[in-house]
Enzyme design. Structure first.
Site, PDB file in Angstrom:
ATOM      1  CB  CYS A 164      -0.947   0.013   1.201  1.00 51.74           C
ATOM      2  SG  CYS A 164      -0.086   0.142   2.790  1.00 51.74           S
ATOM      3  CB  CYS A 205       4.415  -0.361   1.971  1.00 52.46           C
ATOM      4  SG  CYS A 205       3.316  -1.513   2.828  1.00 52.46           S
ATOM      5  CG  ASP A 209      10.997  27.415 -34.402  1.00 50.25           C
ATOM      6  OD1 ASP A 209      11.531  28.512 -34.639  1.00 50.25           O
ATOM      7  OD2 ASP A 209      11.296  26.366 -34.991  1.00 50.25           O
TER       8      ASP A 209
END
Length: 752
Positions: free
Chosen positions: A26, A29, A446
């Protein structure tokens, strides 16, 4: 705890280390591993629960030392293996995990159905309790709460050994407590039961929670199974991309023979052969042969591209016809293909600010839940409720308070989005792009190589006098192309390309800076600057004079064509706009975005291009550093700016913008400077990329709102005794299922 910052003086000694971490169940952890690593001086770590990868910037530490730190935290770690090409034997860890969970889920579900039916019957109708009914329920529940629930128990035991807690601790404690209480109730002294009915059974299950323990196991296993399957699907696009790489390659030996070797053994500058249907093994240059190449897997572009000698080709694309001899210019991890795979992997391991907050909350959430559950149970006891009622409330709080949805909210969305983007030729490098995109109000383009194809072409042909027929036009173009076919000038290539079949030329003469001349089919033909062509015979043709003035005012090049001393035509040569330019700009403007053109061309040329594609304003005569200044000024004015460039000479501007998008083939500059790489040379991917990023952020916000809202609302409801523990378990599993399912909707982005 804040991660130690690696100082500037240590930058040379900083190493980026990536570890594969297993055993995390989870977000808590992941938060625990991250905290352990960040406690080490000179280490800055980020651990992603969804991808199970720890990304660490460390000074003076080796990978095995960091693995040892992770091991001490109760998890397993190994150096991350960079994989760019997966063969068919490569296993999908999430898919394998899902299959293991499915086996346990099926057994648990098969036993849970009769267990739930019998438990409900015995709870609602006590007279139906046959002799030995307790043993029947226990026999049905035992495999579920032991073998099927073992993944939760094993992690909880490991956590206990390391004096930590995680989501598995909540689940395991809930299952064990419910089972222990039930066994005590079934085989202990049972008080006489007063009354019956479904509502009494729903409220306290008659103090027997075996079906709750089994039900929680089933629901959590189901949630984890769908979660693992969703993560496997989320990574399927990346695996499919990686699997496109060639497995073997036919190397061309000096004597002309071919030797088939693994593609991983191909060396730079080696020549190899690719035949129809085969995948090009590395980036390279065509030495011999011609073939159509399917770029769709790499760029999303459906139209094949024809490759000739001296053309550059990209590894991972497929030869459709013809035989190519290619000299490798980049192999293995240095290819564009490998770089794109790494981009997706890196994007999936990064964390957004919202996810860091979620992980921090998850890290402290489990201990807080135990406290809340204990206080809720105590409060019910103090209020005069029975022990069974207090236990039911405590169990409900423990079961419903899963922070898994919180930990999955952002990573699952990013995994799916990055995989879908890879299929569309859109590579999102990280969360910076996603977090910036919602506030973008200005898009700067550009010109050369971005709005235009970056290649000169004849844009208009103006005929003199009465020579306006298509036949006259083709004749003059053919004569001009014949003369220019002997020239090496860039303008010459554009003129030659405009005529399908130029004839031979004799007596070719090139006058530097002026033009060329020669004899073609008995005619003396000159092509060059108007001033040179009219040096002996002035041109007074109104159409030609007007074409010259119009072209030069737009910054385009105009050449005259003279045949036997008479000026016959004016050719306007310019960098051609991409077919997708106008549509892409219109799409951006329809989204309320301001568009600006930055170019090094003169004002006339800049305004002409802006008008053609519908750009709001143009800034001309820009050097690369000047583009950065313009973007900085826009940002100082309060605008959030996205810069779209070809990634070659726009690197500083891409970095200086709030969001950089490099369009084209993904050069090294592009990969380093841009936040989003658009592999397809199609400007329509610009609004598509912005839409994908916005859709991803919407999904993340929806996931976070659900995850936070669920936990904020569910715990008080459970503490108030309004939820049966079985219903709480189902709600908790549905929370995670909602998050991963919501994220999987992004797989359909852009589907028509």
């Amino acid at each position: 705890m804040a991660a130690p910052v690696v100082g500037d003086a240590d930058l040379q000694s900083v190493r980026r280390i990536r570890l594969d971490v297993s055993g995390m169940s989870c977000a808590a952890c992941a938060s625990r591993v991250e905290t352990k690593l960040n406690k080490i001086p000179g280490v800055r770590a980020s651990v992603n629960f969804a991808t199970r990868v720890a990304t660490i910037d460390a000074v003076g530490m080796a990978a095995d030392e960091l693995c040892g730190v992770v091991e001490k935290a109760g998890y397993h770690a190994a150096p991350h293996t960079e994989t760019t090409v997966l063969d068919k034997r490569t296993k999908d860890p999430d898919g394998a995990h899902a299959r293991r969970l499915l086996r346990r889920l099926l057994v648990a579900a098969v036993l849970f159905v009769p267990l739930a039916d019998l438990s409900t019957l015995f709870a609602i109708v006590p007279s139906a309790r046959v002799p030995g009914w307790g043993y029947i329920l226990t026999a049905l529940a035992a495999p579920v709460v032991t073998w099927a629930a073992w993944p939760f128990h094993s992690v909880a035991l490991r956590n206990a050994r390391h004096r930590t807690t995680s989501m598995e601790t909540l689940i395991s404690v809930g299952i064990v407590a419910a089972t222990a209480w039930s066994l005590s109730s079934v085989f202990g002294d049972q008080p006489p039961r007063e009354g019956s009915g479904i509502w009494r059974a729903i409220l306290n299950s008659d103090s027997i929670y075996l079906e709750v323990a089994a039900g929680v196991t089933v629901f959590v296993l189901a949630g984890r199974y769908f979660e693992a399957r969703a993560k496997s699907k989320a990574g399927s696009a990346l695996r499919a991309l990686a699997e496109l790489g060639a497995k073997n390659v036919a190397v061309l030996l000096p004597d002309g023979a071919e030797l088939v070797i693994p593609a991983s053994e191909l060396k730079k500058r080696q020549r190899f052969v690719t035949r129809p249907g085969e995948t090009i093994a590395a980036d390279g240059v065509v030495v011999d042969g011609s073939a159509a190449i399917d770029m769709s897997a790499m760029t999303g572009e459906a139209k094949p591209v024809r490759a000739y000698p001296a053309a550059s080709v990209v590894g991972g694309t497929v030869v459709m016809d013809g035989r190519l001899v290619i000299e490798a210019t980049a192999v293995g991890a240095d290819t564009q293909f490998a770089a794109m795979v790494r981009l997706v992997e890196q994007a999936q391991t990064q964390k957004a600010r919202a996810q860091r907050l979620a992980d921090h909350i998850a890290g402290v959430f489990v201990p807080v839940v135990f406290v809340i559950a204990g206080l809720a149970g105590a409060a019910w006891l103090v209020s005069g409720a029975g022990a069974d009622r207090a236990f039911s409330v405590t169990l409900g709080v423990l079961v419903i308070a899963c922070p898994c949805a919180l930990g999955l909210a952002t990573p699952t969305a990013m995994m799916v989005a990055s995989g879908r983007g890879a299929q569309l030729g859109i590579f999102i490098k990280g969360y910076r792009a996603l977090e910036t995109i919602r506030s973008i109000d200005t898009v700067v383009f550009d010109k050369t190589g971005t709005l235009t194809v970056g290649q000169l072409a004849v844009s208009t042909v103006t005929m003199a006098g009465s020579g306006t027929s298509e036949r006259d036009r083709e004749e003059v173009l053919g004569l001009a192309a014949a003369v220019e076919s002997a020239s090496e000038h860039a303008m010459a290539a554009a003129i030659v390309a405009a005529s399908p079949d130029p004839g031979p030329v004799n007596g070719f003469v090139a006058v530097a800076g002026c033009g060329v001349s020669g004899e073609v089919g008995g005619h003396h033909v000159e092509v060059g600057k108007p001033s040179w062509i009219t040096r002996t015979t002035p041109c007074h043709d109104a159409a030609l004079v007007s074409a010259r003035l119009d072209g030069e005012s737009r910054g385009e090049t105009v050449v005259f064509v003279s045949v036997d001393g008479v000026v016959r035509a004016a050719l306007t040569i310019a960098d051609t706009l991409k077919d997708s330019a106008a549509a892409a700009v219109a799409a951006l403007r329809s989204r309320g975005l301001r568009t600006i053109l930055l170019t090094g061309d003169n004002r006339a040329a800049a305004d002409a291009v802006a008008a053609q594609v519908g750009i709001d304003s143009a800034v001309a005569d820009m050097l690369p550093e000047g583009k950065v200044d313009v973007i900085q000024r826009l940002r100082e004015e309060g605008h959030t700016v996205a810069m779209v460039g070809d990634g070659i000479n726009d690197g500083p501007a891409l970095v200086g913008a709030d969001l950089g998008l490099a369009i084209g083939r993904g050069t090294d500059v592009a990969l380093g400077a841009a936040d989003i790489i658009l592999v397809r040379d199609d400007l329509n991917t610009v609004p598509q990329a912005l839409d994908l990023a916005r859709a991803t952020m919407r999904t993340i916000r929806m996931n976070m709102i659900w995850a936070f809202g669920y936990n904020v609302a569910a715990i008080p409801i459970a503490a108030a005794g309004l939820l049966n523990p079985l219903i709480a378990g189902a709600a908790m599993a549905f929370s995670s299922f909602f998050v991963v399912s919501n994220s999987l909707r992004l797989r359909n982005f852009g589907a028509q």
